[in-house]
Motif scaffolding. Sequence first.
Motif, PDB file in Angstrom:
ATOM      1  N   TYR A   1       0.857  -1.248   0.072  1.00  0.00           N
ATOM      2  CA  TYR A   1       0.030  -0.035  -0.106  1.00  0.00           C
ATOM      3  C   TYR A   1       0.698   1.299   0.010  1.00  0.00           C
ATOM      4  CZ  TYR A   1      -4.136  -2.585   0.950  1.00  0.00           C
ATOM      5  OH  TYR A   1      -5.084  -3.617   0.901  1.00  0.00           O
ATOM      6  N   SER A   2       1.972   1.050   0.765  1.00  0.00           N
ATOM      7  CA  SER A   2       2.880   2.593   0.865  1.00  0.00           C
ATOM      8  C   SER A   2       3.404   2.714  -0.435  1.00  0.00           C
ATOM      9  CB  SER A   2       3.911   2.231   1.721  1.00  0.00           C
ATOM     10  OG  SER A   2       3.275   1.919   3.075  1.00  0.00           O
ATOM     11  N   ALA A   3       3.889   1.715  -1.164  1.00  0.00           N
ATOM     12  CA  ALA A   3       4.446   2.026  -2.566  1.00  0.00           C
ATOM     13  C   ALA A   3       3.593   2.152  -3.647  1.00  0.00           C
ATOM     14  CB  ALA A   3       5.255   0.707  -3.006  1.00  0.00           C
ATOM     15  N   ASN A   4       2.464   1.719  -3.540  1.00  0.00           N
ATOM     16  CA  ASN A   4       1.185   2.143  -4.473  1.00  0.00           C
ATOM     17  C   ASN A   4       0.924   3.546  -4.384  1.00  0.00           C
ATOM     18  OD1 ASN A   4      -1.029   0.991  -6.530  1.00  0.00           O
ATOM     19  ND2 ASN A   4      -2.253   1.851  -4.833  1.00  0.00           N
ATOM     20  N   GLY A   5       0.719   3.760  -3.306  1.00  0.00           N
ATOM     21  CA  GLY A   5       0.178   5.535  -3.105  1.00  0.00           C
ATOM     22  C   GLY A   5       1.198   6.460  -3.310  1.00  0.00           C
ATOM     23  N   ILE A   6       2.772   6.038  -3.601  1.00  0.00           N
ATOM     24  CA  ILE A   6       3.669   7.228  -3.841  1.00  0.00           C
ATOM     25  C   ILE A   6       3.457   7.755  -5.165  1.00  0.00           C
ATOM     26  CG2 ILE A   6       6.038   7.496  -4.413  1.00  0.00           C
ATOM     27  CD1 ILE A   6       6.680   5.492  -2.209  1.00  0.00           C
ATOM     28  N   PRO A   7       3.119   7.165  -6.104  1.00  0.00           N
ATOM     29  CA  PRO A   7       2.812   8.169  -7.508  1.00  0.00           C
ATOM     30  C   PRO A   7       1.675   8.987  -7.321  1.00  0.00           C
ATOM     31  CG  PRO A   7       3.087   5.732  -8.037  1.00  0.00           C
ATOM     32  CD  PRO A   7       3.047   5.746  -6.559  1.00  0.00           C
ATOM     33  N   PHE A   8       0.633   8.706  -6.633  1.00  0.00           N
ATOM     34  CA  PHE A   8      -0.581   9.669  -6.914  1.00  0.00           C
ATOM     35  C   PHE A   8      -0.178  10.657  -5.956  1.00  0.00           C
ATOM     36  CE2 PHE A   8      -4.253  10.845  -4.275  1.00  0.00           C
ATOM     37  CZ  PHE A   8      -4.992  11.518  -5.108  1.00  0.00           C
ATOM     38  N   THR A   9       0.452  10.587  -4.476  1.00  0.00           N
ATOM     39  CA  THR A   9       0.746  11.363  -3.594  1.00  0.00           C
ATOM     40  C   THR A   9       1.879  12.407  -4.210  1.00  0.00           C
ATOM     41  OG1 THR A   9       0.609   9.792  -1.964  1.00  0.00           O
ATOM     42  CG2 THR A   9       1.508  11.695  -1.273  1.00  0.00           C
ATOM     43  N   ILE A  10       2.907  11.958  -5.123  1.00  0.00           N
ATOM     44  CA  ILE A  10       3.778  12.515  -5.501  1.00  0.00           C
ATOM     45  C   ILE A  10       3.035  13.733  -6.660  1.00  0.00           C
ATOM     46  CG2 ILE A  10       5.746  13.042  -7.031  1.00  0.00           C
ATOM     47  CD1 ILE A  10       6.864  10.874  -5.446  1.00  0.00           C
ATOM     48  N   PHE A  11       2.148  13.208  -7.408  1.00  0.00           N
ATOM     49  CA  PHE A  11       1.550  13.768  -8.285  1.00  0.00           C
ATOM     50  C   PHE A  11       0.868  15.018  -7.876  1.00  0.00           C
ATOM     51  CE2 PHE A  11      -2.424  14.422 -10.920  1.00  0.00           C
ATOM     52  CZ  PHE A  11      -1.875  14.821 -12.287  1.00  0.00           C
ATOM     53  N   ILE A  12       0.015  14.748  -6.710  1.00  0.00           N
ATOM     54  CA  ILE A  12      -0.563  15.937  -6.011  1.00  0.00           C
ATOM     55  C   ILE A  12       0.343  16.951  -5.553  1.00  0.00           C
ATOM     56  CG2 ILE A  12      -2.425  16.284  -4.213  1.00  0.00           C
ATOM     57  CD1 ILE A  12      -3.626  15.072  -6.950  1.00  0.00           C
ATOM     58  N   LEU A  13       1.335  16.515  -4.767  1.00  0.00           N
ATOM     59  CA  LEU A  13       2.063  17.321  -4.068  1.00  0.00           C
ATOM     60  C   LEU A  13       3.026  18.323  -5.048  1.00  0.00           C
ATOM     61  CD1 LEU A  13       3.242  15.124  -1.074  1.00  0.00           C
ATOM     62  CD2 LEU A  13       1.380  17.045  -0.867  1.00  0.00           C
ATOM     63  N   VAL A  14       3.581  17.605  -6.068  1.00  0.00           N
ATOM     64  CA  VAL A  14       4.222  18.429  -6.856  1.00  0.00           C
ATOM     65  C   VAL A  14       3.308  19.548  -7.479  1.00  0.00           C
ATOM     66  CG1 VAL A  14       5.101  18.273  -9.208  1.00  0.00           C
ATOM     67  CG2 VAL A  14       5.834  16.740  -7.378  1.00  0.00           C
ATOM     68  N   ALA A  15       2.189  19.600  -7.762  1.00  0.00           N
ATOM     69  CA  ALA A  15       1.479  20.632  -8.120  1.00  0.00           C
ATOM     70  C   ALA A  15       1.121  21.675  -7.136  1.00  0.00           C
ATOM     71  CB  ALA A  15      -0.028  20.086  -8.659  1.00  0.00           C
ATOM     72  N   PHE A  16       0.979  21.265  -5.835  1.00  0.00           N
ATOM     73  CA  PHE A  16       0.899  22.255  -5.004  1.00  0.00           C
ATOM     74  C   PHE A  16       2.294  22.987  -4.475  1.00  0.00           C
ATOM     75  CE2 PHE A  16      -3.214  20.692  -3.904  1.00  0.00           C
ATOM     76  CZ  PHE A  16      -3.686  21.441  -3.151  1.00  0.00           C
ATOM     77  N   PHE A  17       3.286  22.304  -4.401  1.00  0.00           N
ATOM     78  CA  PHE A  17       4.856  22.936  -4.152  1.00  0.00           C
ATOM     79  C   PHE A  17       5.100  23.965  -5.352  1.00  0.00           C
ATOM     80  CE2 PHE A  17       5.787  19.077  -1.386  1.00  0.00           C
ATOM     81  CZ  PHE A  17       6.289  19.991  -0.293  1.00  0.00           C
ATOM     82  N   ARG A  18       4.738  23.352  -6.424  1.00  0.00           N
ATOM     83  CA  ARG A  18       4.996  24.526  -7.872  1.00  0.00           C
ATOM     84  C   ARG A  18       4.189  25.746  -7.662  1.00  0.00           C
ATOM     85  NH1 ARG A  18       5.438  20.284 -12.668  1.00  0.00           N
ATOM     86  NH2 ARG A  18       7.782  19.550 -12.225  1.00  0.00           N
TER      87      ARG A  18
END
Length: 244
Positions: free
Chosen positions: A172-189
Amino acid sequence: MTTTAPVPPIEAATTALRVVNPQGAPRRRRRHTPQTIALTTLLWIYAAISIVPLLTMVGNSFRSHFEIASDPWPIPRNPTFDNYIRAWTEADFAGYAVNSVLITVLSVLISTAVSLPAAYALARWKFRGRGAFEGLFISGLLIPFMLAILPMFYMMDFFGLIDDKLSLILIYSANGIPFTIFILVAFFRNLPKELEEAAMIDGASHVTVFWRIMLPLVRPAIATVMIFRFVPIWNDFLMPLVML
């Protein structure tokens, strides 16, 4: 030389509010057109229909089997907690609840903790291969989760983690990394670069900027990804059935 007394924050805010919206200024009212009335009515009907099964389930949970079979209305006449007591004692519901909470919470925390610094680096730092790394993370969203059940089963079996809660936490941790990074990158930018520059001029390190400045600003995004990851993990049945 004369100095003006500082204006208290409350008075300054009140003055600014009066300038923006002076007293006596007319306020706009929402116009209830036939389209909005019809849409609102349909949404209320849909909400009522959607909540009926939930209310039925909750009401029947406080009724005996005889009362459920004899009366179709889910209104408990003699409320009882026998169903909850039986589920907690005879069906070992306490053990199931502990497993679900442990696996879900640890999976969400691990994927979020790993994704936060990775998303910050991809969004704020310029380095060679950044686009390739970001594409690699995003490509994880294209792989159907159910398609990888068999390879993951053999991998967990190789490490001796079948029938172990650690296998689900890792998956579950590995499966959630792509989605989490996708959302957080947009916020950080979307955060202004002047905040980082000002902090670096004051002598802050990259770790300090990330921990003290950036993280508090993306708390809404963190809460969003944690909720979006918590719900599917909590509701999942197939992966625990295979791994446990």
